[in-house]
Design an enzyme around this catalytic site. Structure first.
Site, PDB file in Angstrom:
ATOM      1  N   GLY A 197       0.776  -1.236   0.000  1.00 58.70           N
ATOM      2  CA  GLY A 197       0.000   0.000   0.000  1.00 58.70           C
ATOM      3  C   GLY A 197       0.804   1.279   0.000  1.00 58.70           C
ATOM      4  O   GLY A 197       0.233   2.376   0.060  1.00 58.70           O
ATOM      5  N   CYS A 224     -14.317   3.747 -27.320  1.00 61.17           N
ATOM      6  CA  CYS A 224     -15.626   4.368 -27.492  1.00 61.17           C
ATOM      7  C   CYS A 224     -16.284   4.634 -26.149  1.00 61.17           C
ATOM      8  O   CYS A 224     -17.280   3.983 -25.789  1.00 61.17           O
ATOM      9  CB  CYS A 224     -16.514   3.481 -28.352  1.00 61.17           C
ATOM     10  SG  CYS A 224     -16.201   3.764 -30.065  1.00 61.17           S
ATOM     11  N   GLU A 225     -15.702   5.513 -25.394  1.00 62.81           N
ATOM     12  CA  GLU A 225     -16.220   5.907 -24.075  1.00 62.81           C
ATOM     13  C   GLU A 225     -15.812   7.359 -23.870  1.00 62.81           C
ATOM     14  O   GLU A 225     -14.625   7.689 -23.996  1.00 62.81           O
ATOM     15  CB  GLU A 225     -15.527   5.096 -22.947  1.00 62.81           C
ATOM     16  CG  GLU A 225     -15.809   3.637 -22.920  1.00 62.81           C
ATOM     17  CD  GLU A 225     -17.112   3.248 -22.240  1.00 62.81           C
ATOM     18  OE1 GLU A 225     -17.668   4.050 -21.463  1.00 62.81           O
ATOM     19  OE2 GLU A 225     -17.561   2.139 -22.518  1.00 62.81           O
TER      20      GLU A 225
HETATM   21  C1  PLP Z   1      -3.223  -8.285   0.197  1.00 60.68           C
HETATM   22  C2  PLP Z   1      -2.520  -7.260  -0.605  1.00 60.68           C
HETATM   23  N1  PLP Z   1      -1.186  -7.152  -0.482  1.00 60.68           N
HETATM   24  C3  PLP Z   1      -0.497  -6.240  -1.210  1.00 60.68           C
HETATM   25  C4  PLP Z   1      -1.126  -5.381  -2.072  1.00 60.68           C
HETATM   26  C5  PLP Z   1      -0.282  -4.418  -2.835  1.00 60.68           C
HETATM   27  O1  PLP Z   1      -0.617  -3.111  -2.640  1.00 60.68           O
HETATM   28  P1  PLP Z   1       0.242  -1.968  -3.296  1.00 60.68           P
HETATM   29  O2  PLP Z   1       0.349  -2.256  -4.738  1.00 60.68           O
HETATM   30  O3  PLP Z   1      -0.541  -0.747  -3.032  1.00 60.68           O
HETATM   31  O4  PLP Z   1       1.566  -1.953  -2.625  1.00 60.68           O
HETATM   32  C6  PLP Z   1      -2.507  -5.453  -2.221  1.00 60.68           C
HETATM   33  C7  PLP Z   1      -3.236  -4.504  -3.076  1.00 60.68           C
HETATM   34  O5  PLP Z   1      -3.806  -3.559  -2.602  1.00 60.68           O
HETATM   35  C8  PLP Z   1      -3.221  -6.431  -1.475  1.00 60.68           C
HETATM   36  O6  PLP Z   1      -4.531  -6.563  -1.607  1.00 60.68           O
END
Ligand code: PLP
Ligand code: LYS
Length: 433
Positions: free
Chosen positions: A247, A360-361
Site C-alpha cells: 500500500g 468508445c467511451e
Molecule cells: C493483500 C494485498 N497485499 C499487497 C497489495 C499491494 O498493494 P500496493 O500495490 O498498493 O503496494 C494489495 C493490493 O492492494 C493487497 O490486496
C-alpha cells in the site's frame, strides 16, 4: 515521478533504461509499455536496506497483481524477493518463470478448490486464509493428499486508510479477511489450530493501496501486536510472522507527496519494537507486500499521437492510439498522471490539452488537462509512472489487442510480452452457425 528527473539524449528524446524511447516506439510499435528495470531493482534495494539497518528478520513479498509476467518474476527471483499471487493464473506464471515455490504466498477472498490444489501440489510457501469456507476446502485438499502446508490468517483490523474508496481494504466493512471486531479472527484461529495439516506461521493484514500517511501503518503494527498478545494469553499461540501487507503510495503528479520506503519501514519497526517490549513479546519476523511502489515509477506507456479535435474557445482533445484498454486507472479511479512528449523533450509547452484514448467511451480520457508542446500526428507521448495496475488491468475492450511490454536496462531492450494480434483476439471464439 518528477519530469525533471527524466533522462534525455542529444536529440532531446526521452531515454528509458539507457534506450531511446522514440526508437523503442518505432521498433515495437505503440501503444507500448516499457519498464526501466534498473528502477525496479533500485526500489527493491531501498526497501531491503531500510530493513537491513534494523536487524529485524523480514521478507519482502512483491504483490504480483501490480504487474505479473514471466520476465518480472525472473527479476524478482534474481533480487531474492518473495511474491504473492492472487489467482491460479498468477501462480501458474510464477511457476513457469521458475520462481521458487517456497517463496510464494497465495492470497484471495474466494480461492477455488482447484486453486488450492494447485498451491498444495506445487508446495508453495504459504496460503493466506481469507474465510471460513477456505479453511474447509484447504483442509479437504490436504487430507485427501495426506500432506501439510503453511498458512497465515488474513485479518480485517478495522483500520480505514486515507485513500480512494476502491483502494481501502482494512476497514470493518470489507470483503477481505476475518473480522477482528466481531471475533471472527479467534474463531478462525481455533479452527486452524485444530487442523494438524495446517501450520499457522503468522497473521496478515493489508489496509489499502496508494497510502501516503504513516499513521495507518503504525496503527496496524500496534494492532497486530495487541492481537498477538491477546492470542498468546487466551490460546497460548503467538504468530511468528506479522505480515503488514502493501500500500505504500507513489507520486503520479506534483500533487502527490509520497513518503519513501525508509520512512514507512522505520516507523513500522519503531512501533513494533515499542509495542512488543510493552507487551513482553519477542520481536516477530515482519513481512511486507509492496506492489505499486516496486513497479509503478518504473513503467512508461508510450502512445503515438493521431487525430485532434479543437473546440474553438474551449479546449483541445489530442487522441492517442491506446487508452482505457491499457490503462483503466484514470477512468476507474479518476487517477491522475503526467505525460511527456518523448521526441520533443525540451520543446516549449504551448498548448493545454486533454489526452484522450481511442476507446468508445467519453470517460476514456488519460489526462484531463496538461501543458504540451504543439502536438502533431506521429509525436510519441509517454505517460509516466504507469508500471503498476496498468498492463495488469488491461482489457480487450473494443477488441483492441493488448500492447507489447519491453524491459530496458543498461542500454539494452528486450521484448517480455508480445503485442496481441487480431488472431489472438478470436483464438477462443467458436463458430455458432
Ligand atoms: C493483500 C494485498 N497485499 C499487497 C497489495 C499491494 O498493494 P500496493 O500495490 O498498493 O503496494 C494489495 C493490493 O492492494 C493487497 O490486496
Ligand atoms: N488496482 C488498484 C489497486 C488495487 C490494489 C489491490 N488490492 C489501483 O490501481 O489503484
Amino acid at each position: 515521478m518528477i519530469s525533471s528527473e527524466l533522462k534525455t539524449n542529444d536529440q532531446n528524446h526521452l531515454i528509458i533504461g539507457g534506450v531511446d524511447s522514440v526508437k523503442l516506439a518505432h521498433k515495437y510499435g505503440t501503444p507500448l509499455v516499457v519498464y526501466d528495470v534498473e528502477k525496479i531493482r533500485q526500489q527493491i534495494k531501498r526497501f531491503k536496506s531500510s530493513f537491513d539497518e534494523s536487524g529485524l528478520k523480514y521478507e519482502i513479498s512483491y504483490a504480483s497483481k501490480a504487474f505479473a509476467a514471466i520476465g518480472m518474476y525472473q527479476v524478482l527471483k534474481q533480487e531474492g524477493l518473495h511474491t504473492d499471487v492472487v489467482s491460479g493464473g498468477e501462480l501458474y506464471t510464477a511457476l513457469k518463470a521458475g520462481f521458487p515455490a517456497d517463496k510464494i504466498s497465495f492470497h484471495g477472498n474466494n480461492k477455488s478448490y482447484q486453486e488450492l490444489e494447485m498451491a498444495v501440489d506445487n508446495h508453495i510457501g504459504v496460503v493466506i486464509l481469507d474465510n471460513f469456507l477456505e479453511i474447509e476446502l484447504l483442509k479437504k485438499v490436504l487430507q485427501e493428499k495426506h500432506t501439510s502446508i503453511n498458512v497465515m490468517l488474513r485479518l480485517t483490523p478495522g483500520i480505514s486508510a486515507h485513500t480512494h474508496k476502491y483502494d481501502q481494504t482494512g476497514q470493518v466493512d470489507s470483503k477481505f479477511g476475518f473480522d477482528v471486531e466481531s471475533g471472527q479472527d479467534k474463531k478462525a484461529l481455533k479452527q486452524v489450530l485444530a487442523i494438524p495439516e495446517m501450520k499457522l506461521i503468522g497473521i496478515h493484514a493489508h489496509i489499502g493501496s496508494q497510502i501516503f500517511g504513516v499513521q495507518g501503518f503504525e496503527m496496524l503494527a500496534q494492532k497486530m501486536v495487541d492481537i498477538s498478545a491477546e492470542w498468546k494469553k487466551e490460546f497460548e499461540y503467538k504468530p511468528e510472522i506479522l505480515n503488514l501487507g502493501g500500500g505504500f503510495g507513489i507520486s503520479y503528479t506534483d500533487e502527490d507527496e509520497p513518503i519513501g520506503p525508509d520512512i514507512f519501514i522505520n516507523k513500522i519497526i519503531t512501533t513494533l519494537k515499542e509495542a512488543t517490549q510493552k507487551a513482553d513479546l519477542v520481536l516477530p519476523e515482519v513481512w511486507i507486500e509492496p506492489g505499486r511502489s516496486i513497479v509503478g515509477p518504473a513503467g512508461f506507456n508510450l502512445y503515438t499521437v493521431g487525430s485532434r479535435k479543437d473546440i474553438p474557445g474551449m479546449t483541445s482533445y489530442i487522441n492517442v492510439d491506446g487508452g482505457m484498454g491499457d490503462n483503466i486507472r484514470p477512468a476507474l479511479y479518476q487517477a491522475k498522471y503526467e505525460a511527456v512528449v518523448t521526441n520533443k523533450m525540451k520543446a516549449e509547452l504551448t498548448e493545454v490539452d486533454h489526452l484522450a484514448g481511442k476507446y468508445c467511451e467519453s470517460g476514456d480520457i488519460l489526462i484531463d488537462k496538461q501543458k504540451f508542446p504543439a502536438l502533431v500526428p506521429g509525436d510519441i507521448v509517454a505517460m509516466l509512472d504507469t508500471g503498476a495496475y496498468g498492463y495488469s488491468m488491461a482489457s480487450n475492450y473494443n477488441l483492441n489487442p493488448r500492447p507489447a511490454v519491453v524491459f530496458a536496462e543498461n542500454g539494452q531492450d528486450k521484448l517480455v510480452i508480445e503485442r496481441e494480434s487480431f488472431a489472438d483476439l478470436i483464438k477462443l471464439d467458436k463458430s455458432y452457425l
